[in-house]
Motif scaffolding. Sequence first.
Motif, PDB file in Angstrom:
ATOM      1  N   MET A   1      78.946  18.400  -2.679  1.00  0.00           N
ATOM      2  CA  MET A   1      80.341  18.677  -2.413  1.00  0.00           C
ATOM      3  C   MET A   1      80.784  18.048  -1.102  1.00  0.00           C
ATOM      4  SD  MET A   1      82.802  19.977  -3.848  1.00  0.00           S
ATOM      5  CE  MET A   1      84.119  21.085  -3.977  1.00  0.00           C
ATOM      6  N   TYR A   2      79.898  18.027  -0.122  1.00  0.00           N
ATOM      7  CA  TYR A   2      80.238  17.457   1.169  1.00  0.00           C
ATOM      8  C   TYR A   2      80.543  15.963   1.050  1.00  0.00           C
ATOM      9  CZ  TYR A   2      79.823  16.038   6.033  1.00  0.00           C
ATOM     10  OH  TYR A   2      80.072  15.494   7.264  1.00  0.00           O
ATOM     11  N   ILE A   3      79.767  15.266   0.263  1.00  0.00           N
ATOM     12  CA  ILE A   3      79.990  13.826   0.081  1.00  0.00           C
ATOM     13  C   ILE A   3      81.341  13.581  -0.577  1.00  0.00           C
ATOM     14  CG2 ILE A   3      79.176  11.757  -1.108  1.00  0.00           C
ATOM     15  CD1 ILE A   3      76.324  12.836  -0.691  1.00  0.00           C
ATOM     16  N   ALA A   4      81.697  14.407  -1.543  1.00  0.00           N
ATOM     17  CA  ALA A   4      82.993  14.272  -2.204  1.00  0.00           C
ATOM     18  C   ALA A   4      84.125  14.493  -1.199  1.00  0.00           C
ATOM     19  CB  ALA A   4      83.111  15.266  -3.354  1.00  0.00           C
ATOM     20  N   TYR A   5      83.983  15.492  -0.317  1.00  0.00           N
ATOM     21  CA  TYR A   5      85.014  15.731   0.694  1.00  0.00           C
ATOM     22  C   TYR A   5      85.155  14.530   1.619  1.00  0.00           C
ATOM     23  CZ  TYR A   5      87.490  17.206   4.788  1.00  0.00           C
ATOM     24  OH  TYR A   5      88.386  17.254   5.815  1.00  0.00           O
ATOM     25  N   VAL A   6      84.036  13.974   2.050  1.00  0.00           N
ATOM     26  CA  VAL A   6      84.075  12.831   2.966  1.00  0.00           C
ATOM     27  C   VAL A   6      84.779  11.651   2.307  1.00  0.00           C
ATOM     28  CG1 VAL A   6      82.659  11.130   4.190  1.00  0.00           C
ATOM     29  CG2 VAL A   6      82.053  13.550   4.285  1.00  0.00           C
ATOM     30  N   VAL A   7      84.451  11.373   1.059  1.00  0.00           N
ATOM     31  CA  VAL A   7      85.073  10.247   0.354  1.00  0.00           C
ATOM     32  C   VAL A   7      86.573  10.475   0.198  1.00  0.00           C
ATOM     33  CG1 VAL A   7      85.182   9.054  -1.873  1.00  0.00           C
ATOM     34  CG2 VAL A   7      82.962   9.570  -0.838  1.00  0.00           C
ATOM     35  N   VAL A   8      86.969  11.655  -0.245  1.00  0.00           N
ATOM     36  CA  VAL A   8      88.388  11.953  -0.440  1.00  0.00           C
ATOM     37  C   VAL A   8      89.124  11.953   0.895  1.00  0.00           C
ATOM     38  CG1 VAL A   8      90.004  13.743  -1.180  1.00  0.00           C
ATOM     39  CG2 VAL A   8      88.045  13.176  -2.597  1.00  0.00           C
ATOM     40  N   ALA A   9      88.520  12.519   1.929  1.00  0.00           N
ATOM     41  CA  ALA A   9      89.154  12.569   3.248  1.00  0.00           C
ATOM     42  C   ALA A   9      89.382  11.164   3.800  1.00  0.00           C
ATOM     43  CB  ALA A   9      88.316  13.396   4.219  1.00  0.00           C
ATOM     44  N   VAL A  10      88.395  10.308   3.670  1.00  0.00           N
ATOM     45  CA  VAL A  10      88.528   8.938   4.186  1.00  0.00           C
ATOM     46  C   VAL A  10      89.593   8.171   3.402  1.00  0.00           C
ATOM     47  CG1 VAL A  10      87.333   6.727   4.425  1.00  0.00           C
ATOM     48  CG2 VAL A  10      86.215   8.838   5.173  1.00  0.00           C
ATOM     49  N   LEU A  11      89.583   8.288   2.082  1.00  0.00           N
ATOM     50  CA  LEU A  11      90.576   7.582   1.269  1.00  0.00           C
ATOM     51  C   LEU A  11      91.994   8.079   1.555  1.00  0.00           C
ATOM     52  CD1 LEU A  11      88.761   7.296  -2.170  1.00  0.00           C
ATOM     53  CD2 LEU A  11      89.198   5.481  -0.511  1.00  0.00           C
ATOM     54  N   PHE A  12      92.157   9.389   1.641  1.00  0.00           N
ATOM     55  CA  PHE A  12      93.476   9.961   1.917  1.00  0.00           C
ATOM     56  C   PHE A  12      93.934   9.603   3.331  1.00  0.00           C
ATOM     57  CE2 PHE A  12      96.311  13.895   2.164  1.00  0.00           C
ATOM     58  CZ  PHE A  12      97.327  13.277   1.457  1.00  0.00           C
ATOM     59  N   ALA A  13      92.999   9.582   4.289  1.00  0.00           N
ATOM     60  CA  ALA A  13      93.346   9.193   5.657  1.00  0.00           C
ATOM     61  C   ALA A  13      93.805   7.739   5.700  1.00  0.00           C
ATOM     62  CB  ALA A  13      92.151   9.408   6.585  1.00  0.00           C
ATOM     63  N   LEU A  14      93.154   6.871   4.947  1.00  0.00           N
ATOM     64  CA  LEU A  14      93.574   5.471   4.888  1.00  0.00           C
ATOM     65  C   LEU A  14      94.962   5.335   4.271  1.00  0.00           C
ATOM     66  CD1 LEU A  14      90.257   3.704   3.840  1.00  0.00           C
ATOM     67  CD2 LEU A  14      91.446   3.515   6.035  1.00  0.00           C
ATOM     68  N   MET A  15      95.223   6.114   3.239  1.00  0.00           N
ATOM     69  CA  MET A  15      96.553   6.066   2.604  1.00  0.00           C
ATOM     70  C   MET A  15      97.628   6.579   3.570  1.00  0.00           C
ATOM     71  SD  MET A  15      95.621   7.097  -1.371  1.00  0.00           S
ATOM     72  CE  MET A  15      96.589   8.518  -1.251  1.00  0.00           C
ATOM     73  N   LEU A  16      97.341   7.658   4.285  1.00  0.00           N
ATOM     74  CA  LEU A  16      98.298   8.197   5.248  1.00  0.00           C
ATOM     75  C   LEU A  16      98.546   7.203   6.381  1.00  0.00           C
ATOM     76  CD1 LEU A  16      97.077  11.882   5.459  1.00  0.00           C
ATOM     77  CD2 LEU A  16      99.369  11.140   4.791  1.00  0.00           C
ATOM     78  N   ALA A  17      97.483   6.573   6.870  1.00  0.00           N
ATOM     79  CA  ALA A  17      97.640   5.598   7.947  1.00  0.00           C
ATOM     80  C   ALA A  17      98.450   4.385   7.469  1.00  0.00           C
ATOM     81  CB  ALA A  17      96.269   5.153   8.461  1.00  0.00           C
ATOM     82  N   GLY A  18      98.216   3.951   6.251  1.00  0.00           N
ATOM     83  CA  GLY A  18      98.987   2.830   5.706  1.00  0.00           C
ATOM     84  C   GLY A  18     100.453   3.176   5.543  1.00  0.00           C
ATOM     85  N   ALA A  55      96.056  12.103   9.193  1.00  0.00           N
ATOM     86  CA  ALA A  55      94.908  11.232   8.931  1.00  0.00           C
ATOM     87  C   ALA A  55      93.775  11.526   9.917  1.00  0.00           C
ATOM     88  CB  ALA A  55      95.323   9.765   9.021  1.00  0.00           C
ATOM     89  N   LEU A  56      94.110  11.642  11.189  1.00  0.00           N
ATOM     90  CA  LEU A  56      93.084  11.945  12.187  1.00  0.00           C
ATOM     91  C   LEU A  56      92.491  13.334  11.967  1.00  0.00           C
ATOM     92  CD1 LEU A  56      94.705  10.475  15.419  1.00  0.00           C
ATOM     93  CD2 LEU A  56      92.732   9.601  14.161  1.00  0.00           C
ATOM     94  N   GLY A  57      93.334  14.281  11.590  1.00  0.00           N
ATOM     95  CA  GLY A  57      92.849  15.637  11.318  1.00  0.00           C
ATOM     96  C   GLY A  57      91.892  15.677  10.142  1.00  0.00           C
ATOM     97  N   LEU A  58      92.193  14.906   9.107  1.00  0.00           N
ATOM     98  CA  LEU A  58      91.284  14.863   7.955  1.00  0.00           C
ATOM     99  C   LEU A  58      89.934  14.260   8.340  1.00  0.00           C
ATOM    100  CD1 LEU A  58      93.677  13.784   5.084  1.00  0.00           C
ATOM    101  CD2 LEU A  58      92.552  15.990   5.355  1.00  0.00           C
ATOM    102  N   LEU A  59      89.975  13.217   9.145  1.00  0.00           N
ATOM    103  CA  LEU A  59      88.717  12.601   9.568  1.00  0.00           C
ATOM    104  C   LEU A  59      87.939  13.522  10.502  1.00  0.00           C
ATOM    105  CD1 LEU A  59      89.881   8.923  10.080  1.00  0.00           C
ATOM    106  CD2 LEU A  59      88.614   9.895   8.152  1.00  0.00           C
ATOM    107  N   ALA A  60      88.648  14.214  11.397  1.00  0.00           N
ATOM    108  CA  ALA A  60      87.977  15.163  12.282  1.00  0.00           C
ATOM    109  C   ALA A  60      87.432  16.347  11.484  1.00  0.00           C
ATOM    110  CB  ALA A  60      88.938  15.644  13.362  1.00  0.00           C
ATOM    111  N   GLY A  61      88.074  16.647  10.369  1.00  0.00           N
ATOM    112  CA  GLY A  61      87.626  17.741   9.519  1.00  0.00           C
ATOM    113  C   GLY A  61      86.274  17.509   8.890  1.00  0.00           C
ATOM    114  N   ILE A  62      85.816  16.282   8.911  1.00  0.00           N
ATOM    115  CA  ILE A  62      84.462  15.999   8.418  1.00  0.00           C
ATOM    116  C   ILE A  62      83.442  16.712   9.303  1.00  0.00           C
ATOM    117  CG2 ILE A  62      82.749  14.161   8.107  1.00  0.00           C
ATOM    118  CD1 ILE A  62      85.140  12.310   7.381  1.00  0.00           C
ATOM    119  N   PHE A  63      83.757  16.843  10.582  1.00  0.00           N
ATOM    120  CA  PHE A  63      82.833  17.453  11.524  1.00  0.00           C
ATOM    121  C   PHE A  63      83.209  18.897  11.871  1.00  0.00           C
ATOM    122  CE2 PHE A  63      83.088  12.893  12.267  1.00  0.00           C
ATOM    123  CZ  PHE A  63      81.782  12.541  11.952  1.00  0.00           C
TER     124      PHE A  63
END
Length: 81
Positions: A1-18, A55-63
């Motif tokens: 489940m953690y890997i799925a969160y990381v993948v979704v968080a990174v993809l969504f963060a990239l979309m938000l940043a774009g 986007a930054l919050g989602l990436l920080a949410g990984i940790f």
Amino acid sequence: MYIAYVVVAVLFALMLAGSGRGKLVREQRVTDTITGLGVPLSWFVPLAVLEFAAALGLLAGIFYRPLGIAAGIGAVLYFVG
């Protein structure tokens, strides 16, 4: 489940940043779409800042999970609003 969160968080963060970048540089397609919905140009920078923060919050949410949850809720509320 953690890997799925990381993948979704990174993809969504990239979309938000774009999306935030499109608002900051006033890309024609983004500008036409958003102004067509009645959003004034003066709101573009604050909206872009909110997207970058999410986007930054989602990436920080990984940790730190509570921050990621809050960023996810904020991003959903942003798009609903």
